[in-house]
Design a protein around this motif. Structure first.
Motif, PDB file in Angstrom:
ATOM      1  N   GLU A 104     -10.353  -4.584  -6.819  1.00 12.98           N
ATOM      2  CA  GLU A 104      -8.964  -4.930  -7.069  1.00 12.98           C
ATOM      3  C   GLU A 104      -8.860  -6.182  -7.938  1.00 12.98           C
ATOM      4  O   GLU A 104      -9.547  -7.181  -7.676  1.00 12.98           O
ATOM      5  N   TYR A 105      -7.979  -6.143  -8.927  1.00  6.40           N
ATOM      6  CA  TYR A 105      -7.547  -7.338  -9.671  1.00  6.40           C
ATOM      7  C   TYR A 105      -8.717  -8.139 -10.237  1.00  6.40           C
ATOM      8  O   TYR A 105      -8.700  -9.373 -10.253  1.00  6.40           O
ATOM      9  N   GLU A 136      -9.962  -6.342 -15.238  1.00  5.68           N
ATOM     10  CA  GLU A 136      -8.636  -5.718 -15.230  1.00  5.68           C
ATOM     11  C   GLU A 136      -7.601  -6.590 -15.929  1.00  5.68           C
ATOM     12  O   GLU A 136      -6.774  -6.101 -16.719  1.00  5.68           O
ATOM     13  N   TRP A 168       0.156  -2.462  -6.389  1.00  5.88           N
ATOM     14  CA  TRP A 168      -0.874  -2.922  -7.324  1.00  5.88           C
ATOM     15  C   TRP A 168      -0.241  -3.415  -8.620  1.00  5.88           C
ATOM     16  O   TRP A 168      -0.598  -4.466  -9.150  1.00  5.88           O
ATOM     17  N   ASN A 194      -0.570  -7.235 -10.264  1.00  4.57           N
ATOM     18  CA  ASN A 194      -1.124  -7.653 -11.550  1.00  4.57           C
ATOM     19  C   ASN A 194      -0.051  -8.139 -12.515  1.00  4.57           C
ATOM     20  O   ASN A 194      -0.357  -8.881 -13.451  1.00  4.57           O
ATOM     21  N   SER A 217       4.679  -6.872  -3.517  1.00  6.28           N
ATOM     22  CA  SER A 217       3.414  -7.493  -3.901  1.00  6.28           C
ATOM     23  C   SER A 217       3.302  -8.849  -3.216  1.00  6.28           C
ATOM     24  O   SER A 217       4.176  -9.232  -2.446  1.00  6.28           O
ATOM     25  N   ARG A 273      -3.508 -13.370  -1.846  1.00  9.92           N
ATOM     26  CA  ARG A 273      -4.319 -12.189  -1.547  1.00  9.92           C
ATOM     27  C   ARG A 273      -5.041 -12.290  -0.203  1.00  9.92           C
ATOM     28  O   ARG A 273      -5.405 -11.251   0.365  1.00  9.92           O
ATOM     29  N   TRP A 295      -6.778   1.135   3.809  1.00 10.70           N
ATOM     30  CA  TRP A 295      -6.609   0.971   2.364  1.00 10.70           C
ATOM     31  C   TRP A 295      -7.933   1.134   1.625  1.00 10.70           C
ATOM     32  O   TRP A 295      -7.991   1.765   0.557  1.00 10.70           O
ATOM     33  N   MET A 326      -8.644   3.954  -1.375  1.00 11.21           N
ATOM     34  CA  MET A 326      -9.225   3.735  -2.695  1.00 11.21           C
ATOM     35  C   MET A 326     -10.586   4.420  -2.837  1.00 11.21           C
ATOM     36  O   MET A 326     -10.966   4.824  -3.941  1.00 11.21           O
ATOM     37  N   TRP A 386     -15.819  -0.555  -1.253  1.00 11.78           N
ATOM     38  CA  TRP A 386     -14.924  -1.713  -1.254  1.00 11.78           C
ATOM     39  C   TRP A 386     -14.753  -2.311   0.140  1.00 11.78           C
ATOM     40  O   TRP A 386     -14.555  -3.521   0.272  1.00 11.78           O
TER      41      TRP A 386
END
Length: 678
Positions: free
Chosen positions: A93-94, A98, A126, A130, A150, A154, A173, A177, A208
């Motif tokens: 993620e992030y 990215e 998501w 971002n 959001s 984090r 989660w 993913m 992950w």
């Protein structure tokens, strides 16, 4: 939702466009824009997410992106590298990769002949994350963002950890993913390379869940992408949106308070959805609100957006407990700024099972004996999800059974209406009998018939009482103080009802339980509940109907080939004392008519335990995701199991990929991660 079929601008749709990046990777984009934009350029709005523009989000995207295009914007929907038809592999993620990709995408959009060079970013979940993170990097041309559902933090306020406690949704989660990363690109777009691209994803995306479990405290891993580390880095206007049934409402308050740019906040009764699709209702004309936002900041139209309340929220009225609501009764209220001049904090003392009226001067009442609780693992089975993703049936149910395993404090019957707006706080003085312990604090609305509707809650890993970066074990029997912040909420309590505070030492499966059962002892005379009380008045409200009805472009045509089903069962066996929460989220099989693609999705989650054995906590999530067109049939089955001992977490994961009936790739993971004060 009203379907709009006629717009001021005729729309051109480019179903697939390649965006080249500097390292040779190409990202897949779908673009809607006015036909006239080639000769009369328009601003653009980017949504940059990994959820597959061609299929899994295609129907949703078809509602709002053409709507924006029909009103004079170029709507650009791009899949992250390694997702959908985009090349490369998605490994987290992030990531820095990215965010660099996003900057290149923005530069590419700005360089197109149909774009004025003025761009906004929008997204839910998501894409909302971002948008904030890219805004903090201040790329040229990014003039405003709209971030929905959001967070700015984090670690402390995301799906992974809450108050230093490991969330059950961390497993859920990660498994989601895991499944998404196992999906193939469409050969109709990428051609014969689809299999090579798919195998790369299957082999290289990684586990992950292990990555996230290896960071159980706030460290550089979580600080990356957390804009709360430097709010001043964001210099463009921000529209922040969430819902009370969502997991991300807290960040709206923080962004309004701490950003120093033009900003607006909107929080409705919704779950994890765009507000024009909002459930529970009422849904609103959010796309119209977006247009006003973009008109102001991308087109420079002075339309009065900044003259409206900084924060608009749905003040929820009392409702009986239910796992789903079609609509939440209430009204819209507006705050000129945040913190609001209409909200004052009121401290309520605690006594023996009572919440004392703040006007009471009888401090002697508070000198009560200490109170103790050791909660059973069953407390939490009616907690619902940390975040209501699909709006029902995943909301908390009647709290009376939960309260049977909790320490409960309650007001007298209210004689007048009470409204709160913001985050309640519980101040505790306590001891525990274990070095690692947690507390779950819940605030409920108790009706005259005794039914208890959870209003908000908060978690605190007590080893994190002084901060999340350096947790410290507790000394059994020693007195400590801790502050438990509950999720922000807007809620009215009517006369005749009571306000209840409940404390428990476990909250499984919403949060992973501590290594061993814990006895928590609190000293009520040294504890307090602080509520953000909002003055009940009409003068500071927004208009009774401040939003238009929801509308959007007609969704693309789909045909249900096999209906889905939902299940949410609590099971208890009184022979071996095994209990479990069993959840099925089955979307069935749907045909995307325009591209002839059949899509199948099914997820099954089970969270169980045995008696009071805290090391018996076990979570298992299995996904099946498949794609079929004619003779092409590619699908994957993923399975993730998380268990524990007193000293470590154990992960077992499986991935099996198939072409038709032939298994073409299989992988297994078995690994352990030490528990770090969790």
């Amino acid at each position: 939702m009203r379907e709009v079929t006629s717009f001021a601008h005729a729309i051109r749709e480019d179903e697939h466009v390649w965006i080249p990046l500097s390292d040779g990777v190409r990202l897949g984009a779908r673009i809607w824009r006015p036909v006239s934009a080639q000769d009369d350029p328009v601003p653009a709005v980017l949504e940059f997410i990994p959820y597959r523009k061609r299929d899994l989000t295609a129907r949703r995207d078809s509602v709002h992106h053409p709507y924006l295009a029909g009103h004079g914007y170029a709507a650009v929907r791009v899949d992250l590298r390694g997702s959908g038809e985009s090349e490369g592999v998605l490994t987290g993620e992030y990531l820095e990769q990215e965010l660099r990709d996003a900057e290149e995408v923005l530069a590419w959009i700005a360089g197109q002949p149909w774009c004025t060079g003025s761009i906004g970013m929008m997204g839910i979940s998501w894409g909302g994350f971002n948008a904030l993170q890219v805004a903090a990097r201040r790329p040229p041309g990014l003039d405003a963002i709209a971030t929905v559902c959001s967070t700015d933090d984090r670690y402390a306020d995301d799906v992974h950890y809450m108050g230093g406690c490991l969330l059950g949704d961390n497993l859920s989660w990660a498994s989601t993913m895991f499944a998404y990363n196992s999906c193939p690109p469409d050969p109709a777009v990428v051609g014969s390379r689809w299999r090579e691209m798919w195998y790369d994803r299957l082999r290289e995306s990684g586990l992950w869940l292990q990555d996230w479990l290896e960071h159980q405290r706030r460290d550089a891993f979580w600080r990356h992408g957390s804009v709360c580390e430097d709010y001043a880095a964001i210099r463009c206007p921000v529209l922040a949106v969430s819902g009370w049934a969502d997991g991300y409402s807290n960040s709206v308050f923080r962004l309004l308070e701490r950003l120093d740019v033009p900003r607006k906040g909107l929080i409705g009764p919704w779950s994890h959805k765009y507000p024009h699709l909002g459930e529970p209702g009422p849904a609103i004309g959010f796309l119209q609100e977006l247009l006003r936002w973009w008109d102001r900041w991308l087109n420079g139209i002075d339309n009065g957006v900044l003259d409206e309340p900084m924060l608009r929220t749905w003040m929820q009225d009392s409702v009986p407990p239910s796992t789903a609501y079609e609509e939440r009764p209430g009204r819209w209220v507006g705050e000129p700024r945040w913190p609001s001049p209409h909200v004052r904090t009121v401290s309520y003392g605690l006594a023996e099972y009572r919440i004392l009226d703040p006007s009471s001067a009888a401090d002697a009442e508070r000198e009560q004996r200490e109170l103790s609780v050791e909660s059973p693992l069953s407390v939490g089975q009616f907690a619902g999800k940390w975040c209501s993703y699909n709006a029902p049936p995943d909301l908390p149910y009647d709290q009376r059974e939960e309260d049977g395993g909790s320490l409960v404090f309650e007001t007298e019957e209210l004689t007048e209406r009470h409204e709160i707006l913001g985050a309640p706080v519980v101040e505790l003085e306590f001891t525990v009998d274990q070095p690692v312990a947690m507390v779950a604090a819940r605030l409920s609305d108790v009706a005259p018939d005794g039914r208890a509707t959870r209003v908000t809650y908060g978690l605190l890993n007590l080893t994190h009482r002084a901060g999340d970066a350096e947790p410290a074990e507790l000394e059994p029997g020693r007195r400590y103080r801790a502050r438990v912040s509950l999720n922000g909420v807007a809620q009215a309590f009517p006369p005749g009802h009571r306000i209840r505070l409940s404390l428990s030492t476990s909250y499984w499966p919403l949060a992973w339980p501590p290594p061993r059962p814990v006895r928590l002892t609190v000293f009520p005379g040294r504890c307090a509940l602080t509520l953000p009380m909002r003055a009940v008045a009409d003068s500071d409200e927004v208009t009774p109907h401040p939003f238009d009805e929801p509308e959007g472009a007609p969704p693309l045509r789909t045909t249900v080939l096999q209906p889905g089903k939902q299940r949410w069962n609590v099971v208890r066996d009184l022979i071996d004392y095994h209990s479990a929460l069993h959840v099925i989220k089955d979307s069935g099989t749907v045909l995307l008519d325009d591209i002839g693609l059949e899509v199948t999705q099914r997820a099954e989650e089970t969270y169980g335990c045995v008696g009071e054995d805290f090391t018996s906590a076990r979570g298992e999530v299995a996904w099946t995701t498949g794609f079929r067109r004619g003779g092409w049939n590619a699908w994957a089955v993923t399975r993730t199991i998380l268990t524990c001992t007193t000293t470590e977490f154990r992960i077992h994961a499986q991935l099996d990929a198939y072409e038709g009936e032939v298994r073409v790739l299989s992988r297994n993971w078995d690994t352990t991660v030490p528990r770090d004060h969790v």
